[in-house]
Design a protein around this motif. Sequence first.
Motif, PDB file in Angstrom:
ATOM      1  N   LYS A   1     -19.453 -19.804 -29.330  1.00 33.37           N
ATOM      2  CA  LYS A   1     -19.036 -19.569 -30.713  1.00 33.37           C
ATOM      3  C   LYS A   1     -19.366 -20.803 -31.543  1.00 33.37           C
ATOM      4  O   LYS A   1     -18.733 -21.852 -31.399  1.00 33.37           O
ATOM      5  CB  LYS A   1     -17.551 -19.250 -30.762  1.00 33.37           C
ATOM      6  N   LEU A   2     -20.363 -20.670 -32.391  1.00 31.90           N
ATOM      7  CA  LEU A   2     -20.922 -21.835 -33.072  1.00 31.90           C
ATOM      8  C   LEU A   2     -19.966 -22.415 -34.104  1.00 31.90           C
ATOM      9  O   LEU A   2     -19.868 -23.639 -34.249  1.00 31.90           O
ATOM     10  CB  LEU A   2     -22.257 -21.455 -33.725  1.00 31.90           C
ATOM     11  N   LYS A   3     -19.259 -21.567 -34.815  1.00 28.67           N
ATOM     12  CA  LYS A   3     -18.356 -22.055 -35.864  1.00 28.67           C
ATOM     13  C   LYS A   3     -17.247 -22.905 -35.241  1.00 28.67           C
ATOM     14  O   LYS A   3     -16.925 -23.990 -35.731  1.00 28.67           O
ATOM     15  CB  LYS A   3     -17.751 -20.858 -36.602  1.00 28.67           C
ATOM     16  N   GLU A   4     -16.694 -22.425 -34.124  1.00 26.42           N
ATOM     17  CA  GLU A   4     -15.622 -23.173 -33.455  1.00 26.42           C
ATOM     18  C   GLU A   4     -16.155 -24.440 -32.798  1.00 26.42           C
ATOM     19  O   GLU A   4     -15.487 -25.474 -32.789  1.00 26.42           O
ATOM     20  CB  GLU A   4     -14.944 -22.283 -32.419  1.00 26.42           C
ATOM     21  N   LEU A   5     -17.345 -24.352 -32.252  1.00 29.69           N
ATOM     22  CA  LEU A   5     -17.978 -25.529 -31.650  1.00 29.69           C
ATOM     23  C   LEU A   5     -18.117 -26.639 -32.706  1.00 29.69           C
ATOM     24  O   LEU A   5     -17.773 -27.796 -32.463  1.00 29.69           O
ATOM     25  CB  LEU A   5     -19.349 -25.142 -31.099  1.00 29.69           C
ATOM     26  N   LYS A   6     -18.587 -26.251 -33.894  1.00 26.79           N
ATOM     27  CA  LYS A   6     -18.756 -27.235 -34.975  1.00 26.79           C
ATOM     28  C   LYS A   6     -17.406 -27.821 -35.395  1.00 26.79           C
ATOM     29  O   LYS A   6     -17.306 -28.993 -35.739  1.00 26.79           O
ATOM     30  CB  LYS A   6     -19.439 -26.579 -36.185  1.00 26.79           C
ATOM     31  N   ALA A   7     -16.359 -27.005 -35.373  1.00 25.94           N
ATOM     32  CA  ALA A   7     -15.034 -27.465 -35.805  1.00 25.94           C
ATOM     33  C   ALA A   7     -14.363 -28.360 -34.774  1.00 25.94           C
ATOM     34  O   ALA A   7     -13.573 -29.235 -35.119  1.00 25.94           O
ATOM     35  CB  ALA A   7     -14.135 -26.263 -36.089  1.00 25.94           C
ATOM     36  N   ALA A   8     -14.696 -28.156 -33.486  1.00 24.91           N
ATOM     37  CA  ALA A   8     -13.937 -28.825 -32.425  1.00 24.91           C
ATOM     38  C   ALA A   8     -14.683 -29.938 -31.707  1.00 24.91           C
ATOM     39  O   ALA A   8     -14.103 -30.977 -31.389  1.00 24.91           O
ATOM     40  CB  ALA A   8     -13.477 -27.794 -31.394  1.00 24.91           C
ATOM     41  N   ALA A   9     -15.980 -29.741 -31.413  1.00 20.35           N
ATOM     42  CA  ALA A   9     -16.659 -30.599 -30.434  1.00 20.35           C
ATOM     43  C   ALA A   9     -17.278 -31.851 -31.040  1.00 20.35           C
ATOM     44  O   ALA A   9     -17.683 -31.863 -32.211  1.00 20.35           O
ATOM     45  CB  ALA A   9     -17.735 -29.793 -29.704  1.00 20.35           C
ATOM     46  N   ASP A  10     -17.372 -32.902 -30.212  1.00 22.90           N
ATOM     47  CA  ASP A  10     -18.058 -34.146 -30.596  1.00 22.90           C
ATOM     48  C   ASP A  10     -19.528 -34.088 -30.176  1.00 22.90           C
ATOM     49  O   ASP A  10     -20.420 -34.410 -30.947  1.00 22.90           O
ATOM     50  CB  ASP A  10     -17.379 -35.345 -29.916  1.00 22.90           C
ATOM     51  N   TYR A  11     -19.758 -33.657 -28.929  1.00 26.48           N
ATOM     52  CA  TYR A  11     -21.127 -33.549 -28.397  1.00 26.48           C
ATOM     53  C   TYR A  11     -21.285 -32.180 -27.738  1.00 26.48           C
ATOM     54  O   TYR A  11     -20.299 -31.505 -27.407  1.00 26.48           O
ATOM     55  CB  TYR A  11     -21.406 -34.672 -27.382  1.00 26.48           C
ATOM     56  N   CYS A  12     -22.525 -31.788 -27.533  1.00 26.00           N
ATOM     57  CA  CYS A  12     -22.801 -30.459 -26.992  1.00 26.00           C
ATOM     58  C   CYS A  12     -24.014 -30.503 -26.076  1.00 26.00           C
ATOM     59  O   CYS A  12     -25.065 -31.055 -26.444  1.00 26.00           O
ATOM     60  CB  CYS A  12     -23.052 -29.481 -28.145  1.00 26.00           C
ATOM     61  N   THR A  13     -23.865 -29.951 -24.879  1.00 25.49           N
ATOM     62  CA  THR A  13     -24.983 -29.790 -23.948  1.00 25.49           C
ATOM     63  C   THR A  13     -25.383 -28.318 -23.935  1.00 25.49           C
ATOM     64  O   THR A  13     -24.526 -27.445 -23.797  1.00 25.49           O
ATOM     65  CB  THR A  13     -24.588 -30.260 -22.538  1.00 25.49           C
ATOM     66  N   ILE A  14     -26.682 -28.062 -24.100  1.00 22.98           N
ATOM     67  CA  ILE A  14     -27.175 -26.686 -24.187  1.00 22.98           C
ATOM     68  C   ILE A  14     -27.892 -26.312 -22.895  1.00 22.98           C
ATOM     69  O   ILE A  14     -28.716 -27.079 -22.386  1.00 22.98           O
ATOM     70  CB  ILE A  14     -28.133 -26.499 -25.387  1.00 22.98           C
TER      71      ILE A  14
END
Length: 513
Positions: A207-220
Amino acid sequence: MAKEHVDLNTKVVEMRNIVKKFGDFTANDGVNLTVHKGEIHAILGENGAGKSTLMNQLYGLYKPTSGEIIVNGKKMEMNSPRDAISVGIGMVHQHFMLIQPFTVTENIVLGTEPRKGVVLDMETARKNVAEISEKYGLSIDPDAKIEDISVGMQQRVEILKALYRGADVLILDEPTASLTPQEIVELIDIMHNLTADGKSIILITHKLKELKAAADYCTIIRLGKYIGTVDVDTVTEDDLARMMVGRNVTFEVEKPDQEPGDVVLDVKDLHGVDYRDVEILKGLTLNVRKGEIVGIAGVDGNGQTELVEIITGLRKATGGQITVNGVDIYNKPPRVGFVNGVSSIPADRQKHGLVLDFSVEENMVLQNYREPRFAHKGILDRKAIREFTTEAVEKYDIRPRDCETRPAGTLSGGNQQKVIIAREVENDKDLLIAVNPTRGLDVGAIEYVHKYIVEQRNKGKAVLLVSFELDEIMSLSDRIDVIYDGRIVSEVAGKDADENELGLMMAGGKQNG
């Protein structure tokens, strides 16, 4: 987003070049992950990309085929969850592992109960649970039974269970898949409270919107392979979607204008009670016509669940009328509704959507295995069922591709959802009831599901859409009915819908129509 809690000098978890094979199938193919103290690190990928498989290795449920796991600078062999818990790693699974008749406190302390001599000291247990819940802003009723509390509250219990066992690194697997918008906001606040205290969180999501709101870094991860790690502040949702699915994704739903036809579903003055035997539907009236999508917008707990369960025959109403194409289905068994044109994507895929021990192909024909195309003189035509399922697996992008004979329970949550959607759409009934149809699906899959739902509407089918995703309701619906306190209180045309006005109506603050 300020990253004041993140200590980039302290690596709490490293996974290096992780490969995990199941027979000939490679679920993880050289995946890397580094998580720092105080960080919310998202793992992003499509359904079946290998996210949960990766985390199940960190938590000791699977052993890597090759690669290294390093926790707090020390190389670890994770042979079981006990090993993970011993080094401060906890996991909250997508489908919770709670004992329904037990209380919140009993579930949290299970296996680690404090004792006075040989007697369980539940008073101390309750006090310890209350202290932890207060510290992290996880307000719960310690004496409530699990079977009586909401999904959001059950998730808090799972988080508290991990914290009670000393978790410093918390793995959350698709934590927002079953939550209402309000519960999602609360969960993000809880996650930030935890990282402020020095905890680290690994967030499996798509969920991209929540990822943007919550996360500092992201591994794809894509198709089991490591694509890269990004600073969330420096990328857009479109960038993340492209990295995740390997192509541009459109979030717009194309829907030609058309005049609806005759009424298919007609619900009048419906009354019903919830699990506590308290009246929750209080004279609800609605209809859905051929060639239209009617969206039900409302805050969870206003009667949506009971409405759908009554229409589909899973629950008895206490008063009212329900017809489909003029045929009375009020308080009739589910089979009567199905025969008379009702098909449904249920809210709980594991409880009402699938038989998890049955194969994918058996699940695909659960309601219509008696039909001549699948059986002759009472004997199943396995070849016809296999061909039907293989086509559906391809058309609806169910992964892995050769899953026809696999038990449905071995598929990822998102792919289980795709099996249900494939079956219900292919049933081709006059009325499709879709409850949170894209729950647990990645953006690429959501795009396809929306296309199939609109396709049903374009073919002249009636669609009743119940979703807690307001964006989904607004983009798909021709007409939006707002439910509040067990009644439809407002009706607006989909093209005229305004998010703020709908939110106000959903809270009972404004009515029209």
